[in-house]
Design an enzyme around this catalytic site. Structure first.
Site, PDB file in Angstrom:
ATOM      1  N   ASP A 422      -3.560  -8.598  -2.904  1.00 59.58           N
ATOM      2  CA  ASP A 422      -2.485  -7.665  -2.570  1.00 59.58           C
ATOM      3  C   ASP A 422      -1.279  -7.960  -3.451  1.00 59.58           C
ATOM      4  O   ASP A 422      -1.251  -8.952  -4.182  1.00 59.58           O
ATOM      5  CB  ASP A 422      -2.143  -7.852  -1.079  1.00 59.58           C
ATOM      6  CG  ASP A 422      -1.199  -6.791  -0.547  1.00 59.58           C
ATOM      7  OD1 ASP A 422      -1.000  -5.765  -1.220  1.00 59.58           O
ATOM      8  OD2 ASP A 422      -0.651  -6.993   0.552  1.00 59.58           O
ATOM      9  N   GLU A 425       0.923  -5.446  -8.228  1.00 57.64           N
ATOM     10  CA  GLU A 425       1.396  -4.443  -9.194  1.00 57.64           C
ATOM     11  C   GLU A 425       2.169  -5.052 -10.381  1.00 57.64           C
ATOM     12  O   GLU A 425       2.180  -4.370 -11.425  1.00 57.64           O
ATOM     13  CB  GLU A 425       2.294  -3.410  -8.488  1.00 57.64           C
ATOM     14  CG  GLU A 425       1.578  -2.534  -7.489  1.00 57.64           C
ATOM     15  CD  GLU A 425       1.197  -3.274  -6.209  1.00 57.64           C
ATOM     16  OE1 GLU A 425       0.179  -2.901  -5.609  1.00 57.64           O
ATOM     17  OE2 GLU A 425       1.902  -4.236  -5.842  1.00 57.64           O
ATOM     18  N   ASP A 571      -0.513   0.840   1.860  1.00 56.57           N
ATOM     19  CA  ASP A 571       0.260   0.799   3.102  1.00 56.57           C
ATOM     20  C   ASP A 571       0.560   2.206   3.613  1.00 56.57           C
ATOM     21  O   ASP A 571       1.685   2.709   3.502  1.00 56.57           O
ATOM     22  CB  ASP A 571       1.559   0.025   2.876  1.00 56.57           C
ATOM     23  CG  ASP A 571       1.298  -1.432   2.531  1.00 56.57           C
ATOM     24  OD1 ASP A 571       0.197  -1.916   2.824  1.00 56.57           O
ATOM     25  OD2 ASP A 571       2.186  -2.079   1.961  1.00 56.57           O
TER      26      ASP A 571
END
Length: 881
Positions: A422, A425, A571
């Site tokens: 997670d 990015e 999310d």
């Protein structure tokens, strides 16, 4: 995971595009020294006039390379003559062989105009791509290219986004710049970059255009003042590296794309089971209680997950010694494994700058990102001040392997079965410029306070170990380097893409960071950070267990990610709009981006779900390939057993999913071998039916099953579209003759979902479901035959050991039904004790001539069922008359 901390940062408005039309002011290029070969064309491109230097310096000398790579694929590359400009490294996305095609045999043709240079890609007499509408711009920090499109085009792709599946065509901009995007808002850039679009032209076929470029970009789709449709690329750098591919159908085009970016990775059988997670499980006791409660509710649970709660102060490669002590966590994992269940945890890329093994080892090996003055680059995420691994560092794989080998050691550590990555990015809570990550972390309570310690579980869990019971006491640029031009503004480029977070470096890694190894800039490679972490993590998992297929689920992706990992859609929030859009997202990733292991957080991640929404979502989620219930710490708990209707819905959903699991496994395997998509929009199977082109609320689960979910609250009906074909209701067997119109399906209980079998299909199903996939594989098979309009049907079944990367033997069966006879043939290498115990033939108005205990006729379902005992050891044939 919830990104509420982002609200504490100052808001930065989205960047505004330049106001002038650069393409009309810039001179373009002229082509000279043109050389044509059997399967290629090369040329020099020279600036055709005075430089305009609008968003950087115009490069005077470019090269053109055209390759007819296959009969269906054309490669067109425009790059700088000195090859200094950054190009996506082959280590990230290996290039396909470009020498097998022929210009004479190709379905695609390349035409050009020399001065000013422009080009067209044609299929027959039809123009697919035409750059004659504006001059090519190739500057140090800005590239621009425009192509004309037909009126009202059917365009798809350009992910990741939550906009419509069929893209808007007026005043629409898709920005590709990976970012942490809580609530996955529409019309913004999200977690991944997939710069490929598909143009479906009905009976004339489908083609795709893939731009191999990882720089930030805006892709604009709009009309000129006189109404001409166009698509325009505006990138912050890199080169124009295009792959054009064509197919008679959308499915064919997707297959061709897979040949460019890589076939998806095969997943283990168990990964298609049901998964449960929550951000906010306070300790190992609560995790155990969730496992226990699923068992008591008789809802099959295949895999239990733990979010960052298990970590010591949110630091990766650590355990909270009081809430998730190693000994107790190992007991839990052993319990799961003894009951044929699995365990997965999260790992983030950012490593806490503190005294811990991950940080100390990383500093010793020098594998973290550094600023240009050689100091450690720091951000702020969940554990507070953090360092970031440099995935380009030559020693990064060894570092990552070592951390996994130690922390996830089967004998001494946490023996996980899969991995969740997670925040890659990469996310950074500290806004740009993050000059004081220590102060930001302190002011924002990072890491957050842990919940109070519980010495033991507050309630008994029969069957769990004693510890789970209540206690009695309670490099720089050089010519040919392809690493990027010097003297660029890597923080504030002249052209600003519409990044929802504002400046390029805001809430992420600074874009002026130079990576170790070849010396790539984060400015150019930002969109690759997540996919490089994915590759390194897959390798590390495989290093732990070289023989088995590693499951890695990631948030951030780039083109080709499916060859390594699966993806969850980030999310989302507990709203009907996110329930609906998950269908379009799933279809784009699975069918168009070749990332078939895909799903959203069932019942929603953020906010509070409702009983009705969660019940509906349980039914829909069972038709994702990746099926997981997950939500965040501030929301109400939403495990399926918490409401009676949701529990009933989940049991029904998983029952059907598990009985279909081998059908899923077979179709998924086919995609990993050929690129043929498993999850598909309706127009993939009915490419000439215009009514399917924008349908994004129904989908095909493989070629045989049409899913038509209820998509609004307080509704018990759905207007479902049925093409000109025959379908059979999954539950009743009733035939429905589609006429290319909507049909209202009513009285749909909140625990149900409309499912129809497409005529012409043979579906292998397990005779009954089970609590785990291990037990499921012991159940026998049944075949459901749904004759098509011509009275025939076909299907397939693939079996292997379910886990190994290298299969010693496989079972690959083909079923055909014609004129009352069922034939089974194929490859019978894999041995199994299960048999085909029954065959059901739908669409029958009278019983078969067979009688007695062998055959039975159900007049209500209009189906004949024949009991069989077919071994899966060789060819066979059955007379169903």
């Amino acid at each position: 995971m919830l990104r509420s901390l982002l609200l504490l940062a100052p808001l930065v408005g989205a960047a505004v595009l330049g106001v002038r039309d650069n393409s009309q002011e810039c001179p373009g290029y002229k082509a000279t020294n043109i050389r044509e070969g059997r399967n290629s064309l090369t040329a020099d491109l020279t600036l055709a006039g005075t430089p305009c230097n609008t968003y950087g310096t115009d490069l005077k000398n470019l090269k053109l390379l055209v390759e007819y790579q296959t009969d269906k694929r054309l490669h067109v590359k425009i790059y700088d003559a000195d090859e200094e400009v950054y190009q996506v490294p082959e280590s990230v996305l290996p290039r396909v062989d470009g020498k097998g095609g022929s210009g004479k045999k190709s379905a695609l043709k390349f035409d050009y105009q020399a001065n000013p240079f422009s080009f067209k890609v044609k299929r027959g007499g039809e123009v697919l791509f035409d750059t004659s509408g504006s001059n090519l711009i190739f500057q140090s920090q800005y590239l621009n290219l425009r192509t004309w499109l037909p009126e009202d085009p059917n365009l798809y792709g350009l992910g990741e986004h939550t906009d419509s599946l069929r893209l808007e065509t007026t005043n629409y901009t898709r920005t590709l710049w990976n970012r942490d995007a809580y609530a996955i808002p529409e019309k913004t850039n999200l977690y991944g970059t997939h710069p490929v679009y598909y143009d479906h032209r009905g009976q004339d076929g489908t083609h795709g255009v893939f731009l191999l470029n990882s720089n930030g970009m805006d892709i604009k789709i709009d009309k000129t003042e006189d109404g001409k449709q166009y698509l325009e690329y505006n990138t912050l750098g890199g080169v124009f590296d295009f792959y054009f591919f064509t197919g008679a159908t959308p499915k064919d085009a997707s297959i061709e794309y897979a040949k460019v970016v890589g076939l998806p990775a095969m997943q283990s059988y168990w990964t298609f089971g049901f998964h449960q997670c929550r951000y906010g499980y306070r300790d190992v006791f609560e995790v155990a209680e969730v496992v226990y409660n699923y068992t008591q509710a008789k809802i099959p649970l295949e895999t239990m997950w733990t979010d960052i709660d298990y970590m010591d102060r949110r630091r990766v490669f650590t355990l909270d010694p009081e809430r998730f002590p190693l000994e107790k966590l190992r007991e839990l994992v052993t319990y799961l494994h003894n009951h044929n269940q699995r365990y997965i945890v999260m790992v983030d890329p950012a490593v806490s700058v503190s005294d811990n093994v991950g940080y100390n080892d990383g500093m010793e090996q020098g594998i973290f990102l550094q600023t240009q003055n050689g100091s450690l680059y720091k951000g702020a995420v969940w554990p507070g001040v953090t360092a970031y691994p440099d995935w380009f560092h030559p020693d990064i794989q060894k570092y990552w392997n070592d951390q996994f080998a130690k922390f996830f050691d089967r004998k001494t550590g946490v023996d996980i079965d899969g991995l969740w990555i997670d925040m890659n990015e990469a996310a950074n809570f500290c806004p740009y410029p993050c000059s004081d990550p220590e102060g930001y972390s302190r002011d924002n309570d990072l890491p957050p306070a842990a919940p109070p310690v519980r010495p033991s579980n507050p309630r008994p869990l029969p069957g769990f170990p004693g510890d789970f019971q209540p206690s009695s006491s309670s490099k720089r640029s050089t010519k040919g380097s392809k690493v990027g031009l010097p003297n660029r503004d890597l923080i504030n480029p002249p052209y600003m893409i519409r990044n929802e977070a504002g400046s390029l470096s805001n809430k992420t890694i600074n874009t002026d960071i130079i990576h170790a190894g070849e010396g790539y800039a984060e400015y150019d490679t930002h969109n690759l950070y997540g996919t490089m972490m994915s590759s390194a993590s897959r390798n590390a998992m495989q290093h732990r267990r070289p023989e088995v297929r590693p499951l890695v689920i990631t948030r951030s992706t780039y083109a080709g990610a499916g060859a390594h990992v699966g993806h969850w859609l980030g999310d989302n929030i507990s709203e009907w709009s996110k329930y609906r859009v998950s269908i379009a997202q799933m279809l784009a990733f699975a069918s168009m981006f070749q990332v078939p292991m895909i799903g959203s957080d069932v019942c929603g991640f953020g906010g509070n779900t409702t009983e009705e929404l969660c019940a509906r979502w349980a039914r829909l989620g069972a038709f994702y390939t990746f099926f997981r219930n997950h939500n965040e710490i501030t929301g109400i708990p939403q495990e399926f057993y918490r409401w009676p209707t949701v529990a009933e819905s989940a049991r029904k959903a998983i029952d059907i999913r598990y009985r279909l699991l081998d059908y899923i496994y077979t179709a998924f395997h086919r995609q990993t071998q050929t690129g043929e998509p498993f999850l598909q929009p309706m127009f993939y199977l009915y490419p000439k039916d215009k009514n399917t082109f924008s349908n994004q609320l129904q989908f095909f689960y493989g070629d045989a099953i049409l899913v038509s979910p209820v998509t609004d609250g307080s509704q018990t009906s759905v207007d479902a579209y049925f093409p000109d074909d025959i379908f059979y209701d999954w539950h009743t067997g009733a035939a429905l003759r589609g006429r290319g119109a909507n049909v209202t399906l009513g009285n749909i209980d909140v625990t149900e979902i409309p499912i129809h079998i497409r005529g012409g299909s043979i579906i292998p199903i397990r005779s009954e479901s089970a609590m785990t996939t291990t037990e499921l594989r012991k159940k026998g098979f049944e075949l459901i035959i749904a004759p098509g309009l011509d009275g025939t049907a076909s299907g397939s079944l693939y079996l292997d050991d379910g886990d190994s990367i290298e299969q010693r033997a496989t079972l690959e069966l083909e079923f055909t039904y014609r004129k009352g006879r069922l034939r089974v043939k194929g490859k019978f290498g894999f041995r199994t004790d299960v048999k085909i115990n029954a065959v059901t033939l739908l669409g029958q108005s009278a019983p078969a001539s067979k009688s007695g205990s062998v055959a039975s006729f159900d007049s209500g379902r209009q189906a004949v069922t024949i009991k069989t005992s077919l071994d899966l050891t060789g060819p066979s044939e059955i007379d169903l008359n």
